[in-house]
Design an enzyme around this catalytic site. Structure first.
Site, PDB file in Angstrom:
ATOM      1  CE  LYS A   1      -1.304  15.164   2.670  1.00  0.00           C
ATOM      2  NZ  LYS A   1      -0.236  14.891   3.595  1.00  0.00           N
TER       3      LYS A   1
ATOM      4  CB  CYS B   1      -5.728  11.389  10.447  1.00  0.00           C
ATOM      5  SG  CYS B   1      -5.704   9.881   9.459  1.00  0.00           S
TER       6      CYS B   1
HETATM    7  N1  LIG Z   1      -5.315   7.999   5.752  1.00  0.00           N
HETATM    8  C1  LIG Z   1      -4.227   8.321   6.415  1.00  0.00           C
HETATM    9  O1  LIG Z   1      -3.460   9.208   6.050  1.00  0.00           O
HETATM   10  C2  LIG Z   1      -3.884   7.580   7.691  1.00  0.00           C
HETATM   11  C3  LIG Z   1      -2.591   7.688   8.214  1.00  0.00           C
HETATM   12  C4  LIG Z   1      -2.269   6.993   9.359  1.00  0.00           C
HETATM   13  C5  LIG Z   1      -3.236   6.209   9.996  1.00  0.00           C
HETATM   14  N2  LIG Z   1      -4.497   6.124   9.490  1.00  0.00           N
HETATM   15  C6  LIG Z   1      -5.460   5.252  10.158  1.00  0.00           C
HETATM   16  O2  LIG Z   1      -5.515   4.023   9.455  1.00  0.00           O
HETATM   17  C7  LIG Z   1      -6.846   3.477   9.490  1.00  0.00           C
HETATM   18  C8  LIG Z   1      -7.348   3.238   8.076  1.00  0.00           C
HETATM   19  O3  LIG Z   1      -7.388   4.504   7.402  1.00  0.00           O
HETATM   20  P1  LIG Z   1      -7.607   4.610   5.836  1.00  0.00           P
HETATM   21  O4  LIG Z   1      -7.442   6.051   5.483  1.00  0.00           O
HETATM   22  O5  LIG Z   1      -6.782   3.573   5.153  1.00  0.00           O
HETATM   23  O6  LIG Z   1      -9.160   4.196   5.766  1.00  0.00           O
HETATM   24  P2  LIG Z   1      -9.997   3.741   4.486  1.00  0.00           P
HETATM   25  O7  LIG Z   1     -11.404   4.057   4.785  1.00  0.00           O
HETATM   26  O8  LIG Z   1      -9.357   4.286   3.244  1.00  0.00           O
HETATM   27  O9  LIG Z   1      -9.798   2.137   4.424  1.00  0.00           O
HETATM   28  C9  LIG Z   1     -10.354   1.251   5.336  1.00  0.00           C
HETATM   29  C10 LIG Z   1     -10.827   0.028   4.563  1.00  0.00           C
HETATM   30  O10 LIG Z   1     -11.223  -0.984   5.498  1.00  0.00           O
HETATM   31  C11 LIG Z   1     -12.268  -1.716   4.895  1.00  0.00           C
HETATM   32  N3  LIG Z   1     -12.992  -2.498   5.929  1.00  0.00           N
HETATM   33  C12 LIG Z   1     -13.759  -2.031   6.932  1.00  0.00           C
HETATM   34  N4  LIG Z   1     -14.232  -3.064   7.675  1.00  0.00           N
HETATM   35  C13 LIG Z   1     -13.741  -4.197   7.109  1.00  0.00           C
HETATM   36  C14 LIG Z   1     -13.853  -5.586   7.418  1.00  0.00           C
HETATM   37  N5  LIG Z   1     -14.571  -6.004   8.467  1.00  0.00           N
HETATM   38  N6  LIG Z   1     -13.222  -6.491   6.623  1.00  0.00           N
HETATM   39  C15 LIG Z   1     -12.492  -6.071   5.558  1.00  0.00           C
HETATM   40  N7  LIG Z   1     -12.331  -4.764   5.225  1.00  0.00           N
HETATM   41  C16 LIG Z   1     -12.943  -3.843   5.986  1.00  0.00           C
HETATM   42  C17 LIG Z   1     -13.129  -0.666   4.233  1.00  0.00           C
HETATM   43  O11 LIG Z   1     -13.956  -1.221   3.224  1.00  0.00           O
HETATM   44  C18 LIG Z   1     -12.039   0.288   3.670  1.00  0.00           C
HETATM   45  O12 LIG Z   1     -11.719  -0.019   2.317  1.00  0.00           O
HETATM   46  C19 LIG Z   1      -7.682   4.475  10.286  1.00  0.00           C
HETATM   47  O13 LIG Z   1      -7.719   4.055  11.616  1.00  0.00           O
HETATM   48  C20 LIG Z   1      -6.882   5.761  10.179  1.00  0.00           C
HETATM   49  O14 LIG Z   1      -7.082   6.596  11.279  1.00  0.00           O
HETATM   50  C21 LIG Z   1      -4.832   6.783   8.326  1.00  0.00           C
END
Ligand SMILES: NC(=O)c1ccc[n+]([C@@H]2O[C@H](COP(=O)([O-])OP(=O)(O)OC[C@H]3O[C@@H](n4cnc5c(N)ncnc54)[C@H](O)[C@@H]3O)[C@@H](O)[C@H]2O)c1
Length: 466
Positions: free
Chosen positions: A346, A283
């Site tokens: 981390k 992020c």
């Molecule tokens: N990881 C963190 O700590 C964190 C914290 C706060 C916010 N975010 C935000 O949250 C969002 C998701 O992050 P994440 O770490 O969970 O990502 P991630 O990559 O772990 O998960 C995203 C999932 O979405 C799925 N996906 C993508 N397109 C799709 C579709 N059309 N239909 C169904 N599934 C689909 C992917 O296959 C994947 O499994 C991002 O925008 C990120 O910036 C992440």
């Protein structure tokens, strides 16, 4: 129970989350736990991930998550690959897909890649047969809701979709705790009647377990931008202290003492002041890049330059760290066994996205070191990150076996496990002179020095035997 019987269950509300990742999975598991009268379904196009969510071995390591999933799964929490059915039956759809940095075309390396985001909008149009609230859970550029609303309004079925922003502030490693007791929940909506009604519905979910005063409601644009700004401020604190760790090393000041002294000032506060090899994670870098890109697109060059510096200091810190390793090992690493203690970005997560360990490994390989990587949770991800050089790297989960015959240990992740190792035993098995570079300042440096190590912390005087 077949899917038709499931549909007929008397659930009060039906919530769908598109995207079963680090955010979608834990967030929905906690909502399901706390709202037993709601049916919560999480869908993903990645069948393997869904299979893992439905198995005893969840796809992500997160303390406390197994228990939450076990309690709710099959009761009112479901994981599925059937995106279309999920959309059809949902009243509220959270979109939690990945929004990485764009790697091609206009804005490559800086702007957010919204292709997955837009695809979900299209899927929602295709499979909806009634009004729904769409919740932006992913981190998106400010004004994305406007674009989303436009795409959704273009549907030919006359369906009303209301877009609400509800950014996620959880931190990996403490996600469950952060979700159970968040500092705040943020919900942004348009100031229209339908906007306010939609925001109230989302407030209603969180109010099941979060005190009302911690649920903040704002405009859509403040909510979207707050998420980018929160990450920029957190990363800025790390870069601020890291920039000064370099000065401490030149002046024999101690960065931990400085952090304690300034952190005691209630206006500054004590958190996020640990000097280290730098931040990682999916992020901080992407969100700052995105903020910088947005500022530049409004021709706010100074604002953009200011935040970009946070990223430059982060790169500087990991390059500086490797530079020190090379210098201290007599300016050559060729053939030397160098062990990385930790590869996750981390502690308490297996996530390695943007981990400083990736660039440290590549720099060490360029110097032709023999790199050994140890980590209690992240070795599978490390193998994927280093697939192109996998045969040049050894992966060893046992830190004692990893350290045997090594010349230097580099602590790159603050796993508690590394504090508790028998360093006397480790020292005996290492080549001499033996070095420790503590990139997280977590070890007992005086004790290591007593054992015989040359010890190089971050931002404090080295303890050597010269
Ligand atoms: N990881 C963190 O700590 C964190 C914290 C706060 C916010 N975010 C935000 O949250 C969002 C998701 O992050 P994440 O770490 O969970 O990502 P991630 O990559 O772990 O998960 C995203 C999932 O979405 C799925 N996906 C993508 N397109 C799709 C579709 N059309 N239909 C169904 N599934 C689909 C992917 O296959 C994947 O499994 C991002 O925008 C990120 O910036 C992440």
């Amino acid at each position: 129970m077949n899917s038709e019987e499931e549909r007929l269950q008397p659930f009060e509300k039906r919530i769908l989350c598109i995207g079963a990742g680090y955010v979608g999975g834990p967030t929905m598991a906690v909502i399901a736990l706390k709202c037993p009268t709601y049916k919560v379904t999480v869908v993903d196009i990645n069948a393997r991930r869904i299979e893992q969510w439905n198995s005893p071995q969840l796809p992500i390591f997160e303390p406390g998550l197994d228990e939450v999933v076990q309690k709710a799964r099959g009761r009112n929490l479901f994981f599925s690959t059937d995106v279309a059915a999920g959309i059809r039956e949902a009243d509220i759809i959270f979109v939690s897909v990945n929004t990485p940095t764009k790697s091609f075309g206009l804005g490559a390396g800086a702007a957010a890649d919204l292709q997955y985001w837009e695809k979900t909008a299209q899927q929602i149009i295709d499979h909806s047969d009634g009004a729904k609230i769409i919740v932006e859970k992913s981190t998106v550029p400010v004004k994305t809701a406007e674009a989303m609303q436009r795409i959704l309004s273009s549907n030919q079925k006359g369906i009303h979709f209301e877009v609400v922003s509800n950014p996620e502030f959880l931190a990996e490693g403490t996600a469950v705790q952060d979700l159970l007791e968040p500092d705040r929940v943020l919900i942004g909506s348009l100031p229209t009647e339908t906007g306010k009604t939609a925001a109230a519905a989302i407030v209603g979910i969180y109010a099941h377990w979060i005190p009302r005063e911690r649920i903040l409601t704002t405009s859509l644009w403040s909510s979207e931008l707050s998420k980018l700004v929160a990450n920029a401020f957190l990363a800025q604190r790390i870069s601020s202290i890291n920039s000064l760790s370099a000065l401490c090393e030149e002046t024999q000041a101690d960065v931990t003492e400085i952090a304690t002294a300034i952190g005691a000032d209630s206006r500054i506060g004590s958190k996020f002041l640990n000097a280290s090899i730098g931040f990682g994670g999916s992020c901080f870098k992407k969100d700052i890049n995105n903020l910088v890109y947005i500022a530049r697109s409004y021709n706010l060059q100074e604002t953009a330059d200011y935040w970009e510096m946070v990223l430059k200091i982060n790169d500087f810190q990991s390059r500086r760290f490797v530079g020190k390793v090379i210098r201290q090992l007599f300016n050559t690493l060729v053939g030397k066994r160098i062990v990385l203690f930790g590869f996750a970005f981390k502690a308490n997560t297996g996530d390695t996205r943007e981990s400083p360990a990736i660039s440290v490994t590549r720099q060490l390989l360029e110097e032709r070191a023999r790199v050994v990587i140890s980590d209690p949770q992240a070795l599978d991800n490390a193998r994927l990150d280093l697939a192109d050089v996998e045969n040049q790297v050894e992966f060893e989960p046992d830190p004692y076996r990893a350290a045997a015959g090594a010349r230097a240990l580099l602590v790159l992740t603050e796993w508690d496990l590394y504090r508790k190792l028998d360093y006397q035993l480790i020292f005996q098995g290492m080549e001499k002179p033996a070095f420790i570079f503590d990139g997280r300042n977590i070890l007992d440096h005086a004790r290591l020095h007593e054992i015989g190590f040359h010890v190089f912390p971050i931002g404090k005087p080295a303890l050597t035997h010269y």
